[in-house]
Design a protein around this motif. Structure first.
Motif, PDB file in Angstrom:
ATOM      1  N   ARG A  39       0.682   9.445 -37.704  1.00 23.84           N
ATOM      2  CA  ARG A  39       0.742   8.236 -36.873  1.00 23.84           C
ATOM      3  C   ARG A  39       1.803   7.253 -37.367  1.00 23.84           C
ATOM      4  O   ARG A  39       1.641   6.041 -37.278  1.00 23.84           O
ATOM      5  N   SER A  40       2.901   7.806 -37.871  1.00 20.41           N
ATOM      6  CA  SER A  40       4.014   6.986 -38.315  1.00 20.41           C
ATOM      7  C   SER A  40       4.930   6.694 -37.136  1.00 20.41           C
ATOM      8  O   SER A  40       5.265   7.590 -36.363  1.00 20.41           O
ATOM      9  N   ILE A  41       5.354   5.463 -37.023  1.00 19.64           N
ATOM     10  CA  ILE A  41       6.230   5.081 -35.918  1.00 19.64           C
ATOM     11  C   ILE A  41       7.583   5.793 -36.011  1.00 19.64           C
ATOM     12  O   ILE A  41       8.303   5.917 -35.017  1.00 19.64           O
ATOM     13  N   TRP A  42       7.903   6.327 -37.204  1.00 12.15           N
ATOM     14  CA  TRP A  42       9.176   7.034 -37.376  1.00 12.15           C
ATOM     15  C   TRP A  42       9.184   8.374 -36.648  1.00 12.15           C
ATOM     16  O   TRP A  42      10.244   9.023 -36.565  1.00 12.15           O
ATOM     17  N   THR A  43       8.042   8.793 -36.117  1.00 10.61           N
ATOM     18  CA  THR A  43       8.024  10.012 -35.305  1.00 10.61           C
ATOM     19  C   THR A  43       8.956   9.900 -34.104  1.00 10.61           C
ATOM     20  O   THR A  43       9.575  10.874 -33.691  1.00 10.61           O
ATOM     21  N   TRP A  44       9.079   8.683 -33.554  1.00  8.65           N
ATOM     22  CA  TRP A  44       9.886   8.506 -32.344  1.00  8.65           C
ATOM     23  C   TRP A  44      11.387   8.577 -32.601  1.00  8.65           C
ATOM     24  O   TRP A  44      12.094   9.299 -31.886  1.00  8.65           O
ATOM     25  N   PRO A  45      11.944   7.859 -33.593  1.00  6.46           N
ATOM     26  CA  PRO A  45      13.379   8.054 -33.853  1.00  6.46           C
ATOM     27  C   PRO A  45      13.694   9.482 -34.285  1.00  6.46           C
ATOM     28  O   PRO A  45      14.777   9.999 -33.987  1.00  6.46           O
ATOM     29  N   ALA A  46      12.736  10.152 -34.962  1.00  5.67           N
ATOM     30  CA  ALA A  46      12.958  11.542 -35.352  1.00  5.67           C
ATOM     31  C   ALA A  46      13.012  12.441 -34.116  1.00  5.67           C
ATOM     32  O   ALA A  46      13.859  13.335 -34.015  1.00  5.67           O
ATOM     33  N   GLY A  68      17.732  19.672 -19.987  1.00 12.07           N
ATOM     34  CA  GLY A  68      16.991  18.623 -19.283  1.00 12.07           C
ATOM     35  C   GLY A  68      15.792  18.173 -20.066  1.00 12.07           C
ATOM     36  O   GLY A  68      15.482  16.972 -20.136  1.00 12.07           O
ATOM     37  N   LYS A  69      15.101  19.146 -20.673  1.00 10.88           N
ATOM     38  CA  LYS A  69      13.938  18.808 -21.490  1.00 10.88           C
ATOM     39  C   LYS A  69      14.325  17.860 -22.619  1.00 10.88           C
ATOM     40  O   LYS A  69      13.660  16.849 -22.859  1.00 10.88           O
ATOM     41  N   GLN A  70      15.407  18.162 -23.321  1.00 10.71           N
ATOM     42  CA  GLN A  70      15.809  17.336 -24.456  1.00 10.71           C
ATOM     43  C   GLN A  70      16.308  15.963 -24.025  1.00 10.71           C
ATOM     44  O   GLN A  70      16.115  14.978 -24.741  1.00 10.71           O
ATOM     45  N   LEU A  71      16.936  15.873 -22.864  1.00 11.35           N
ATOM     46  CA  LEU A  71      17.336  14.561 -22.358  1.00 11.35           C
ATOM     47  C   LEU A  71      16.103  13.707 -22.074  1.00 11.35           C
ATOM     48  O   LEU A  71      16.095  12.494 -22.307  1.00 11.35           O
ATOM     49  N   LEU A  72      15.063  14.356 -21.571  1.00  9.43           N
ATOM     50  CA  LEU A  72      13.804  13.642 -21.345  1.00  9.43           C
ATOM     51  C   LEU A  72      13.162  13.232 -22.668  1.00  9.43           C
ATOM     52  O   LEU A  72      12.584  12.150 -22.780  1.00  9.43           O
ATOM     53  N   VAL A  73      13.254  14.118 -23.656  1.00  9.67           N
ATOM     54  CA  VAL A  73      12.727  13.792 -24.985  1.00  9.67           C
ATOM     55  C   VAL A  73      13.374  12.507 -25.504  1.00  9.67           C
ATOM     56  O   VAL A  73      12.700  11.622 -26.041  1.00  9.67           O
ATOM     57  N   ILE A  74      14.675  12.403 -25.323  1.00  5.21           N
ATOM     58  CA  ILE A  74      15.406  11.220 -25.788  1.00  5.21           C
ATOM     59  C   ILE A  74      14.908   9.960 -25.070  1.00  5.21           C
ATOM     60  O   ILE A  74      14.634   8.933 -25.700  1.00  5.21           O
ATOM     61  N   ALA A  75      14.791  10.045 -23.735  1.00  2.81           N
ATOM     62  CA  ALA A  75      14.367   8.885 -22.950  1.00  2.81           C
ATOM     63  C   ALA A  75      12.925   8.492 -23.263  1.00  2.81           C
ATOM     64  O   ALA A  75      12.621   7.308 -23.482  1.00  2.81           O
ATOM     65  N   VAL A  76      12.030   9.477 -23.295  1.00  2.00           N
ATOM     66  CA  VAL A  76      10.618   9.171 -23.537  1.00  2.00           C
ATOM     67  C   VAL A  76      10.394   8.743 -24.984  1.00  2.00           C
ATOM     68  O   VAL A  76       9.524   7.918 -25.269  1.00  2.00           O
ATOM     69  N   ALA A  77      11.186   9.281 -25.910  1.00  2.00           N
ATOM     70  CA  ALA A  77      11.063   8.868 -27.307  1.00  2.00           C
ATOM     71  C   ALA A  77      11.380   7.378 -27.457  1.00  2.00           C
ATOM     72  O   ALA A  77      10.720   6.660 -28.216  1.00  2.00           O
ATOM     73  N   ALA A  78      12.385   6.912 -26.728  1.00  2.00           N
ATOM     74  CA  ALA A  78      12.720   5.483 -26.770  1.00  2.00           C
ATOM     75  C   ALA A  78      11.562   4.650 -26.224  1.00  2.00           C
ATOM     76  O   ALA A  78      11.206   3.601 -26.783  1.00  2.00           O
ATOM     77  N   TRP A  79      10.940   5.125 -25.123  1.00  2.00           N
ATOM     78  CA  TRP A  79       9.797   4.415 -24.538  1.00  2.00           C
ATOM     79  C   TRP A  79       8.588   4.473 -25.475  1.00  2.00           C
ATOM     80  O   TRP A  79       7.907   3.470 -25.699  1.00  2.00           O
ATOM     81  N   GLY A  80       8.322   5.655 -26.043  1.00  2.00           N
ATOM     82  CA  GLY A  80       7.197   5.792 -26.957  1.00  2.00           C
ATOM     83  C   GLY A  80       7.358   4.930 -28.192  1.00  2.00           C
ATOM     84  O   GLY A  80       6.384   4.363 -28.708  1.00  2.00           O
ATOM     85  N   TRP A  81       8.576   4.815 -28.669  1.00  2.00           N
ATOM     86  CA  TRP A  81       8.875   3.958 -29.819  1.00  2.00           C
ATOM     87  C   TRP A  81       8.465   2.520 -29.503  1.00  2.00           C
ATOM     88  O   TRP A  81       7.826   1.851 -30.324  1.00  2.00           O
ATOM     89  N   ARG A  82       8.788   2.061 -28.319  1.00  2.00           N
ATOM     90  CA  ARG A  82       8.424   0.707 -27.901  1.00  2.00           C
ATOM     91  C   ARG A  82       6.904   0.567 -27.784  1.00  2.00           C
ATOM     92  O   ARG A  82       6.326  -0.439 -28.220  1.00  2.00           O
ATOM     93  N   GLN A  83       6.240   1.575 -27.213  1.00  2.00           N
ATOM     94  CA  GLN A  83       4.793   1.526 -27.043  1.00  2.00           C
ATOM     95  C   GLN A  83       4.068   1.422 -28.377  1.00  2.00           C
ATOM     96  O   GLN A  83       3.142   0.626 -28.534  1.00  2.00           O
ATOM     97  N   TRP A  84       4.484   2.231 -29.324  1.00  2.00           N
ATOM     98  CA  TRP A  84       3.813   2.208 -30.623  1.00  2.00           C
ATOM     99  C   TRP A  84       4.130   0.921 -31.393  1.00  2.00           C
ATOM    100  O   TRP A  84       3.291   0.440 -32.161  1.00  2.00           O
ATOM    101  N   THR A  85       5.329   0.397 -31.193  1.00  2.00           N
ATOM    102  CA  THR A  85       5.670  -0.870 -31.842  1.00  2.00           C
ATOM    103  C   THR A  85       4.756  -1.981 -31.338  1.00  2.00           C
ATOM    104  O   THR A  85       4.218  -2.782 -32.131  1.00  2.00           O
ATOM    105  N   LEU A  86       4.539  -2.032 -30.015  1.00  2.00           N
ATOM    106  CA  LEU A  86       3.626  -3.029 -29.442  1.00  2.00           C
ATOM    107  C   LEU A  86       2.191  -2.779 -29.896  1.00  2.00           C
ATOM    108  O   LEU A  86       1.446  -3.721 -30.190  1.00  2.00           O
ATOM    109  N   GLY A  87       1.788  -1.505 -29.957  1.00  2.00           N
ATOM    110  CA  GLY A  87       0.438  -1.173 -30.378  1.00  2.00           C
ATOM    111  C   GLY A  87       0.163  -1.601 -31.809  1.00  2.00           C
ATOM    112  O   GLY A  87      -0.927  -2.094 -32.122  1.00  2.00           O
ATOM    113  N   ARG A  88       1.136  -1.427 -32.683  1.00  2.00           N
ATOM    114  CA  ARG A  88       0.952  -1.835 -34.079  1.00  2.00           C
ATOM    115  C   ARG A  88       0.815  -3.348 -34.204  1.00  2.00           C
ATOM    116  O   ARG A  88       0.044  -3.845 -35.022  1.00  2.00           O
ATOM    117  N   ARG A  89       1.558  -4.079 -33.387  1.00  2.00           N
ATOM    118  CA  ARG A  89       1.486  -5.532 -33.447  1.00  2.00           C
ATOM    119  C   ARG A  89       0.116  -6.034 -33.004  1.00  2.00           C
ATOM    120  O   ARG A  89      -0.380  -7.049 -33.497  1.00  2.00           O
TER     121      ARG A  89
END
Length: 213
Positions: A39-46, A68-89
């Motif tokens: 549950r480390s937030i660094w999962t998303w930049p990785a 296409g899958k990997q392009l989606l991974v990049i986009a969703v990873a950016a969104w997930g990074w934001r979600q977990w950042t808000l969740g931690r706060r």
């Protein structure tokens, strides 16, 4: 400085040539999965970095669905990074809360996966140059979105979704000449099972405020 070496051969295994992009991208992907388990937030930049590297790997193998899958991974990873950042706060202890999805959420995920797969298959059928295996590529394409959305929301079901994606993704990787993707499956499978067990146990602990919608 040229980056051609990234798509060059790193070594040979089981009669298949292993490319640097395939090897490096999947190793980073394994690290991202392990970080997700913790549950480390660094999962998303990785995951984002893994996606960038694997775009080159799939493109060199002519697997448009994989690109296409990997392009989606990049986009969703950016969104997930934001979600977990808000969740931690929002969490008292700064951690990421995990839980099982409600039946409504499961229905939405399953329905979205089914409809999305049909839509992408239609796209690949209309433009056959995008994929030589429309159903498999569409399944991976949409399944990846579902898994990462579930992870971003802290749902235990995301582990099951990744398993379902890998069942098709690993054989497809071997057939496309990306043998390292198949070779790391045993490690990947073990990490998924351990992560599933950990998140399952944590979901039964004291309720915490979940990741925001």
């Amino acid at each position: 400085m040229t980056l051609d070496w990234l798509n060059s051969e790193a070594f040979t295994a089981f009669g298949q040539h292993i490319k640097w992009t395939d090897m490096v991208g999947n190793v980073i992907g394994l690290i991202a999965l392990a970080l997700g388990w913790r549950r480390s937030i660094w999962t998303w930049p990785a995951q984002l970095l893994s996606g960038l590297v694997l775009v080159a790997a799939y493109a060199s193998a002519g697997l448009s669905g994989g690109v296409g899958k990997q392009l989606l991974v990049i986009a969703v990873a950016a969104w997930g990074w934001r979600q977990w950042t808000l969740g931690r706060r929002q969490a008292r202890d700064g951690s990421i809360a995990v839980r099982f999805a409600t039946w409504r959420e499961r229905g939405l995920l399953a329905g979205g996966a089914a409809l999305g797969t049909l839509a992408v298959v239609g796209l690949f059928t209309l433009y056959p140059e995008l994929s030589w295996s429309p159903w498999a590529d569409a399944y991976i394409f949409v399944g990846t979105i579902v898994a990462m959305v579930a992870q971003a929301r802290g749902l235990v079901e995301f582990w099951f979704a990744w398993l379902l994606v890998d069942i098709v993704g690993v054989p497809l990787a071997f057939s496309g000449g990306l043998a390292f993707s198949g070779l790391v499956y045993v490690i990947y499978f073990a990490l998924v099972l351990w992560g599933l067990r950990d998140w399952w146990q944590r979901s039964r602990g004291p309720a915490l405020k979940g990741v925001p919608a």
